[in-house]
Design a protein around this motif. Structure first.
Motif: not given
Lengths: 416, 237
Positions: A201-202, A149, B11-12, A151, B66, B70, A207-209, A198, B62-63, B42-44, B59
């Protein structure tokens, strides 16, 4: 430095391991088993586990990695560094340690080496060779049934580069690559662009957008942001740190190759080579291990494009002849391709509407089901030659994934 | 008639072709004259409450953590389900809709508790084609897909296994996936609905509150037959 001496400077066992490895490689070639670059290296490494380290000594090495463009960029950097002297390189894409041993053993006098490295092997090969330069191109999803993966890969790069004196050349427009390079002490940041977003995005840090305003990107939560690049690609021009504008006149097509060239010029500079001297060398490269090769079939110019994952397919659509130029798509799902064809659903095929489309390959039904949903009309064919006959055009672009590409190349006489 | 499809956190949670499930639902609904509106959340962003079908994909570790945090803080998906929404959750998404799942060190992380299921990390990674016979209660043909996960899932009494595994790993105990009410979870990763148009139609029927008419065969049906023929064990005896 006396370059003649590198073999005789090796310990006796390493000399023997190198010689036996080369013998096996020759045997593999003459018996038609392959180009020999893997078997020879494997035998050498069994006899002398330190062989890669020993062969890398006293040379200046660049390691080239990333999801897409490794083989082509390795070729471009090798071409550039030829300006400085002889270059050892694994031109056939054998990008694991056995291939590296073969490449170095095959060019004992070369003071420079440019090695394509599988993304997972970067920490190990960097550790063994102490390469002076590491080139990080891009990271995106790729054959996830056997690959790692993204990351996680970037995390491994971070660990390997932490505290290292290696000079890193990295694409600042790719957030995951930037994160992977961010622990390195010396980095040249290149704005080489990123079309496929794709997988980024984070924020790789928290990990935030990510807030993205191309090419800039920034995390409003933790502050991780795009570093200021000193090199940048602007359409067909590379702007270097001295604000000189270097116009690219590549024979290799497409935006992705212009990005590869921008990174190549920054890498050349890291070796002390003036990019103005390097540039003409890049312009001479026409095809790379069959990629972009044009084959004449029954009066039709068939151009072969390799694309192994969604980001690669997106970039190859960019180089197609304009519509209504016909295109053939060929997909397999053998081990090297990844046995899972899910990635076809990450590619937007609607850009192919308005031109004749042919589908072939061992997984042509997967392609058919995908194109049906994107409402792209297509014809199913048994092979590329049938597409040539049906297309009745002077030119046919063929996009194929790895083993499909190699099958087509083999059918056309292992074209380079 | 109209259908509102909500794709949660592309996105995640969109590791491998998960968009395919959105495309298949849109296509099969529109071919029946049902209007479709698709929302990518989206995640936000907040999860909207008015969706008919909620989709969640796969995913990395980590995603996944998260996304679960959320969605728990957001609360929107739980509210929508309480109001009767349909859910398809795939792979990491399947683990998230359960009560708990294991992180990369197999420490338990809280899920959304939409379905009585607990997931953890198995000994081996399940990678390859999967074939499974669906619970007869759902009246669906054999499932065919690809799995790529290291999860094992144990179901509580209120959840039923979606299917019995013929080829592949699934939940790790001979069963695959789960369903409860109008919620379906599965280890068939990515575009699971492509080769299982019957499952897509079931989700549409649940969401629209009535049976849906048959559609003419498509290339996806031929793909489905080819994959089943290539994957099913040869009959013995």
């Amino acid at each position: 430095m006396d370059r003649k001496g590198i073999m005789s400077q090796l310990p006796l066992r390493a000399q023997l391991a190198t010689a036996l490895g080369k013998g096996a490689a020759t045997l593999s070639r003459v018996t038609g088993r392959g180009d020999g670059s893997v078997i020879g290296g494997r035998i050498g490494l069994v006899l002398e586990p330190q062989l890669l380290t020993l062969l890398a000594k006293q040379r200046r090495l660049a390691l080239v990695t990333g999801t897409n463009g490794k083989t082509t960029t390795t070729r471009l950097i090798s071409a550039a560094l030829t300006e400085l002297g002889e270059v050892a390189t694994n031109a056939f894409g054998a990008n694991m340690p056995a291939g590296h041993v073969s490449a170095l053993a095959g060019a004992p006098k070369a003071e420079y080496a440019v090695l394509e490295v599988d993304e997972k092997y970067v920490p190990m090969v960097l550790g063994e060779t102490g390469a002076s330069v590491v080139v990080l191109l891009n990271l995106s999803r790729d054959q996830m049934d056997r690959a790692t993966e993204v990351w996680l890969l970037a995390q491994r790069w971070r660990n390997a580069l932490e505290g290292s004196e290696t000079h890193v050349v990295a694409n600042a427009d790719d957030p995951v690559v930037t994160w992977g390079a961010a622990t390195a002490r010396h980095v040249t940041w290149v704005s080489a662009g990123q079309r496929w977003k794709e997988d980024s995005w984070c924020c790789p840090e928290c990990g935030n957008h990510l807030h993205r305003d191309d090419p800039h990107w920034e995390c409003k939560e933790c502050g991780f942001r795009r570093p200021q690049p000193t090199w940048r690609l602007e359409d067909g021009t590379v702007v270097d740190p001295w604000d000189r504008r270097l116009e690219l006149k590549l024979q290799l097509p497409g935006r992705a190759n212009r990005a590869n060239a921008a990174i190549t010029l920054a890498t050349a500079a890291a070796f002390g080579l003036d990019p103005i001297r390097a540039l003409p060398r890049l312009h001479q490269v026409t095809s790379v291990a069959g990629r972009y090769t044009v084959v004449e079939r029954h009066g039709c110019q068939v151009r072969l494009l390799l694309a192994k994952n969604p980001a690669g397919w997106l970039e190859s659509f960019d180089v197609l002849e304009p519509a209504p130029g016909p295109v053939a798509l060929s997909v397999n799902a053998q081990g090297p391709d990844g046995r899972d064809t899910s990635w076809l659903w990450d590619v937007d095929y609607r850009v192919l509407q308005g031109r004749p489309v042919f589908v072939t390959g061992e997984r042509r039904l997967d392609l058919a089901a995908r194109l049906e949903v994107d409402e792209v009309p297509f014809q199913m064919v048994d092979n590329v030659d049938e597409a040539v006959f049906r297309a009745r055009a002077g030119h046919l672009d063929v996009i194929a994934n790895y083993t499909a590409f190699q099958q087509i190349r083999a059918a056309y006489g292992r074209v380079e | 008639m109209s259908l509102r499809v909500v794709w949660i956190y592309p996105d995640l949670l969109s590791t491998y072709g998960d968009h395919g499930n959105v495309l298949i639902l849109e296509r099969r609904a529109r071919m029946r004259g049902i209007e479709v509106e698709t929302v990518h959340v989206r995640s936000d962003e907040r999860v909207p409450l008015q969706g008919d079908i909620y989709l969640m994909g796969g995913g990395e570790d980590r995603p996944q953590i998260l996304a679960a945090q959320r969605l728990r803080n957001d609360g929107g998906l739980n509210k929508a389900v309480a109001a009767g929404a349909t859910v398809l959750a795939v792979c990491a998404g399947y683990q998230i809709i359960g009560q708990e799942f294991g992180d990369d060190q197999d420490r338990p992380m809280p899920g959304l508790g939409l379905i009585e299921a607990r997931s953890g990390r198995g000994q081996v990674r399940g990678v390859g084609e999967i074939v499974a016979e669906v619970d007869t209660q759902l009246g669906l043909p054999t499932l065919t897909g690809f799995e790529n996960h290291q999860g094992v899932t144990r179901l509580g009494p209120s959840a039923r296994p979606l299917a019995r595994t013929v080829v592949g790993v699934g939940n790790g105990d001979g069963t695959e996936g789960a369903f409860y009410g109008k919620i379906v979870g599965t280890y068939l990763h990515g575009p699971a609905l492509v080769r299982n148009p019957g499952l897509a139609d079931l989700l549409i029927a649940w969401a629209t509150g009535g049976p849906v008419r048959q559609l003419p065969p498509s290339w996806a049906d031929r793909l489905r037959e080819e994959r089943l023929a290539a994957t099913r064990p040869a009959p013995t005896g």
